[in-house]
Design an enzyme around this catalytic site. Structure first.
Site, mmCIF file in Angstrom:
data_model
loop_
_atom_site.group_PDB
_atom_site.id
_atom_site.type_symbol
_atom_site.label_atom_id
_atom_site.label_comp_id
_atom_site.label_asym_id
_atom_site.label_seq_id
_atom_site.Cartn_x
_atom_site.Cartn_y
_atom_site.Cartn_z
ATOM 1 N N ASP A 152 1.076 -1.160 0.078
ATOM 2 C CA ASP A 152 -0.101 0.401 -0.215
ATOM 3 C C ASP A 152 0.545 1.648 0.095
ATOM 4 O O ASP A 152 1.492 1.315 0.775
ATOM 5 C CB ASP A 152 -0.679 -0.217 1.198
ATOM 6 C CG ASP A 152 -2.140 0.990 1.261
ATOM 7 O OD1 ASP A 152 -1.939 1.551 0.006
ATOM 8 O OD2 ASP A 152 -2.800 1.413 2.164
ATOM 9 N N ASP A 359 -2.387 5.664 -6.191
ATOM 10 C CA ASP A 359 -2.834 4.872 -5.189
ATOM 11 C C ASP A 359 -2.752 3.593 -5.551
ATOM 12 O O ASP A 359 -3.910 3.465 -6.214
ATOM 13 C CB ASP A 359 -3.785 4.986 -4.568
ATOM 14 C CG ASP A 359 -3.817 4.500 -3.581
ATOM 15 O OD1 ASP A 359 -3.533 3.959 -2.399
ATOM 16 O OD2 ASP A 359 -4.995 5.235 -3.197
#
Length: 475
Positions: A152, A359
């Protein structure tokens, strides 16, 4: 015999067709015929081995889709439809933006009771994990124990579930819990240390458990995610093995002993954000703070996560990259244009002013209103030969039943500095037969570059250099 007039008309029509399948001026094909099987997950993991460029000085680890056959233990919570994937992406994007608008100063203090004593820990709200789709396998401890971790770029603090932890305190995972008692290099971070104090300054907590004699001992951490998952435990030091013979000493991570919320995706999470707690920043003295990854084109393929940058970056195209607002975690780039089928869309530059948060934990890319509407309109026109599936979500989904091949327009994104990136066709454009973009909000509002658009590209985060690199066809 055909008349001269008929032949003339035929040549005009054929010439028009040729101009539609070629990008203006560069001779590159702008419409691509692909098999419908090329964007479907296969039942067997691809046997091809993907590695970073050989001139890289850093370390690399394998990367796979957590729902696909290459995963050690495929996750059971795969989105059942494009609509669900879209929902998860929107929840994550909305949560990140709500954090930015709310600010960190409004985080609350949560009183928790531990068996050792009372712990006061200010909650740090992190991103939603429901939309994260890629995992890496690393070794933790000495001897190294395999851990499958969600990757992440929207999180900083890494953590794994640790033994002893019963089923009421930790969610069930398919691999054995990491047991720090069996590692010769494990050490909890002392409560009074600078590392523990830095958690408070970075809003990751400075909670301290209490010994029976009333003295403080171990540094506590707590992270709360947008999807409802909460993790807390002991902030710790350990050896992290990225690849055979490549060991990162004194890696700071959370050893989790208490979880709230179910999660069968992984053994924990690997934070790749820009704050001090993340893996790239912790290893910046060795690898310069740079890292890269390549997401495979379909979930039955393999990619990689690598620390460090290659010594020769001639194969990359770079655009400037900055933190998002005052959040060191998030990486922001500026989009300046979009083309579909070789034709540049007429979009006023000012609508891109908000930038895009890069992202990898978000599935679908989010664009401001005008760019999204222009992209959707152009893509639908280019795909007019195929039936649209009616939807109340204003998405663009097609019924390809009965088609063995389809013709898909190339979609290219242009970033600051004139860097134009051709998205993979079809896997960087379509997801489950749907255009993998959605609307983020008003023009000049911040958007998100999701993981579908990153597929097959090596994404090189040169944090010290303030730039993001793209290398095509890397996996």
């Amino acid at each position: 015999m055909a008349s001269p007039l008929f032949l003339c008309i035929l040549l005009v029509v054929f010439g028009s067709y040729l101009s539609t399948i070629s990008a203006a001026g560069d001779g590159k094909q702008s419409f691509i015929v692909v098999s419908t099987r090329s964007f479907q997950t296969q039942d067997v993991c691809s046997t091809s081995t993907v590695t970073p460029r050989p001139d890289r000085a850093g370390a690399a680890a394998p990367l796979v889709h957590r729902h696909g056959p290459c995963a050690k233990s495929p996750s059971t919570d795969k989105p059942s439809s494009f609509a669900e994937a879209l929902h998860r992406s929107r929840v994550r994007a909305d949560y990140i933006m709500s954090r930015a608008l709310r600010g960190r100063d409004t985080t609350t203090t949560i009183e928790m009771q531990e068996q050792e004593g009372k712990v006061s820990i200010p909650a740090h709200l992190d991103t939603s994990v429901d939309s994260q789709e890629y995992v890496v396998t690393l070794g933790l401890g000495t001897p190294a124990v395999e851990q499958v971790l969600l990757m992440d770029t929207g999180s900083d603090l890494s953590w794994v579930q640790c033994a002893p932890c019963n089923s009421t305190d930790c969610y069930p995972q398919k691999d054995p819990l990491f047991d720090p008692r069996k590692s010769s290099t494990y050490a909890p971070i002392p409560c009074g240390s600078d590392l523990c104090k830095s958690l408070q300054s970075d809003h990751f907590d400075n909670g301290c458990s209490m010994n029976g004699n009333g003295t403080q001992s171990q540094c506590g951490y707590r992270v709360e995610y947008g999807g409802g998952l909460k993790t807390r435990g002991v902030y710790s030091n350990e050896a992290l093995t990225m690849a055979p013979g490549v060991v990162i000493k004194d890696f700071h991570f959370g050893c989790a002993y208490k979880q709230i919320g179910s999660d069968d995706k992984s053994d924990g999470l690997l934070g790749l954000g820009g704050a001090p707690e993340s893996l790239p920043v912790q290893t910046s003295a060795v690898y310069g703070g740079s890292f890269s990854y390549c997401l495979p084109p379909v979930s039955s393929g393999t990619g990689f996560l690598a620390l460090g940058a290659p010594s020769n970056t001639s194969g990359f195209s770079f655009t400037p990259m900055t933190p998002f607002m005052d959040y060191a975690t998030f990486y922001l780039v500026k989009l300046t244009g979009i083309s579909v089928g070789g034709k540049q869309l007429r979009i006023p530059p000012k609508v891109f002013e908000g930038g895009l948060i890069v992202d990898c934990g978000n599935i679908i890319s989010h664009l401001p209103s005008t760019p999204y509407a222009e992209l959707q309109s152009a893509f639908r026109a280019a795909m007019a030969a195929y039936p649209l599936i009616p939807s109340d979500e204003y998405d663009t989904c097609y019924n390809f039943t009965g088609y063995s091949n389809i013709t898909v327009p190339k979609v290219a994104l242009t970033f600051t500095g004139g860097v134009t990136v051709d998205l993979d066709v079809p896997n960087g454009v379509l997801l489950d037969g749907c255009l993998a973009f959605t609307e983020s909000g008003l023009d000049d509002y911040v958007g998100f570059l999701g993981n579908v658009q990153m597929r097959t590209l090596e994404m090189l985060y040169d944090v010290r250099g303030g730039r993001l690199g793209f290398r095509a066809g890397a996996c």
